[in-house]
Design a protein around this motif. Structure first.
Motif, PDB file in Angstrom:
ATOM      1  N   ALA A  20       0.808  -1.210   0.000  1.00  0.00           N
ATOM      2  CA  ALA A  20       0.000   0.000   0.000  1.00  0.00           C
ATOM      3  C   ALA A  20       0.845   1.266   0.000  1.00  0.00           C
ATOM      4  CB  ALA A  20      -0.925   0.009   1.209  1.00  0.00           C
ATOM      5  N   HIS A  21       2.022   1.243   0.595  1.00  0.00           N
ATOM      6  CA  HIS A  21       2.869   2.424   0.732  1.00  0.00           C
ATOM      7  C   HIS A  21       2.100   3.568   1.392  1.00  0.00           C
ATOM      8  CE1 HIS A  21       6.011   0.511  -1.555  1.00  0.00           C
ATOM      9  NE2 HIS A  21       5.164   0.274  -2.543  1.00  0.00           N
ATOM     10  N   ALA A  22       1.355   3.243   2.419  1.00  0.00           N
ATOM     11  CA  ALA A  22       0.554   4.245   3.115  1.00  0.00           C
ATOM     12  C   ALA A  22       1.363   4.857   4.249  1.00  0.00           C
ATOM     13  CB  ALA A  22      -0.715   3.599   3.664  1.00  0.00           C
ATOM     14  N   TYR A  23       0.997   6.073   4.620  1.00  0.00           N
ATOM     15  CA  TYR A  23       1.685   6.777   5.695  1.00  0.00           C
ATOM     16  C   TYR A  23       0.644   7.299   6.665  1.00  0.00           C
ATOM     17  CZ  TYR A  23       4.199  10.428   8.161  1.00  0.00           C
ATOM     18  OH  TYR A  23       4.742  11.208   9.126  1.00  0.00           O
ATOM     19  N   VAL A  24       0.847   7.025   7.938  1.00  0.00           N
ATOM     20  CA  VAL A  24      -0.026   7.551   8.975  1.00  0.00           C
ATOM     21  C   VAL A  24       0.810   8.503   9.818  1.00  0.00           C
ATOM     22  CG1 VAL A  24      -1.463   6.991  10.959  1.00  0.00           C
ATOM     23  CG2 VAL A  24      -1.420   5.469   8.993  1.00  0.00           C
ATOM     24  N   ASP A  25       0.361   9.731   9.893  1.00  0.00           N
ATOM     25  CA  ASP A  25       1.074  10.752  10.642  1.00  0.00           C
ATOM     26  C   ASP A  25       1.083  10.410  12.135  1.00  0.00           C
ATOM     27  OD1 ASP A  25       2.345  13.335  10.798  1.00  0.00           O
ATOM     28  OD2 ASP A  25       0.493  14.038  11.750  1.00  0.00           O
ATOM     29  N   GLY A  29      -2.684   9.643  16.180  1.00  0.00           N
ATOM     30  CA  GLY A  29      -3.041   8.984  17.433  1.00  0.00           C
ATOM     31  C   GLY A  29      -3.496   9.985  18.481  1.00  0.00           C
ATOM     32  N   MET A  30      -2.794  11.105  18.567  1.00  0.00           N
ATOM     33  CA  MET A  30      -3.193  12.139  19.525  1.00  0.00           C
ATOM     34  C   MET A  30      -4.534  12.749  19.135  1.00  0.00           C
ATOM     35  SD  MET A  30      -1.137  12.028  21.936  1.00  0.00           S
ATOM     36  CE  MET A  30      -1.783  13.412  22.825  1.00  0.00           C
ATOM     37  N   LEU A  31      -4.797  12.851  17.853  1.00  0.00           N
ATOM     38  CA  LEU A  31      -6.079  13.374  17.401  1.00  0.00           C
ATOM     39  C   LEU A  31      -7.212  12.443  17.808  1.00  0.00           C
ATOM     40  CD1 LEU A  31      -7.432  15.632  15.727  1.00  0.00           C
ATOM     41  CD2 LEU A  31      -7.185  14.161  13.746  1.00  0.00           C
ATOM     42  N   VAL A  32      -6.974  11.154  17.721  1.00  0.00           N
ATOM     43  CA  VAL A  32      -7.980  10.174  18.144  1.00  0.00           C
ATOM     44  C   VAL A  32      -8.216  10.290  19.641  1.00  0.00           C
ATOM     45  CG1 VAL A  32      -8.435   7.717  18.407  1.00  0.00           C
ATOM     46  CG2 VAL A  32      -7.540   8.582  16.252  1.00  0.00           C
ATOM     47  N   TRP A  33      -7.145  10.384  20.435  1.00  0.00           N
ATOM     48  CA  TRP A  33      -7.300  10.530  21.892  1.00  0.00           C
ATOM     49  C   TRP A  33      -8.045  11.817  22.238  1.00  0.00           C
ATOM     50  CZ3 TRP A  33      -7.236   6.950  25.259  1.00  0.00           C
ATOM     51  CH2 TRP A  33      -6.434   5.839  25.103  1.00  0.00           C
ATOM     52  N   GLN A  34      -7.715  12.901  21.547  1.00  0.00           N
ATOM     53  CA  GLN A  34      -8.385  14.175  21.800  1.00  0.00           C
ATOM     54  C   GLN A  34      -9.872  14.065  21.497  1.00  0.00           C
ATOM     55  OE1 GLN A  34      -6.814  17.402  19.497  1.00  0.00           O
ATOM     56  NE2 GLN A  34      -8.205  18.896  20.371  1.00  0.00           N
ATOM     57  N   GLY A  35     -10.216  13.372  20.427  1.00  0.00           N
ATOM     58  CA  GLY A  35     -11.621  13.175  20.095  1.00  0.00           C
ATOM     59  C   GLY A  35     -12.351  12.360  21.144  1.00  0.00           C
ATOM     60  N   LEU A  36     -11.703  11.300  21.634  1.00  0.00           N
ATOM     61  CA  LEU A  36     -12.328  10.483  22.675  1.00  0.00           C
ATOM     62  C   LEU A  36     -12.542  11.272  23.969  1.00  0.00           C
ATOM     63  CD1 LEU A  36     -10.444   7.103  22.191  1.00  0.00           C
ATOM     64  CD2 LEU A  36     -12.818   7.615  21.637  1.00  0.00           C
TER      65      LEU A  36
END
Length: 64
Positions: A20-25, A29-36
């Protein structure tokens, strides 16, 4: 009809890359925690306070 499906399956398998050659910044992860945390905070503010207000109203009615 069945031959078209087989041909489409073979072509899609040939045309798609193996990796896939995908990149996850790392900040994702911090954005997900902030949303939760925001969801929990919103739940406490908008659900807990009306429940407490309703309980106070019931207590006032019972006192009379």
């Amino acid at each position: 009809m069945k031959q078209r499906r087989v041909l489409l399956l073979v072509l899609s398998g040939v045309c798609m890359p193996l990796t896939a050659h995908a990149y996850v910044d790392p900040g994702t992860g911090m954005l997900v925690w902030q949303g939760l945390i925001a969801v929990v905070g919103a739940f406490l503010v908008f659900v807990r306070n009306p429940v407490a207000a309703f309980k106070r109203l019931i207590d006032r009615i019972k006192r009379k």
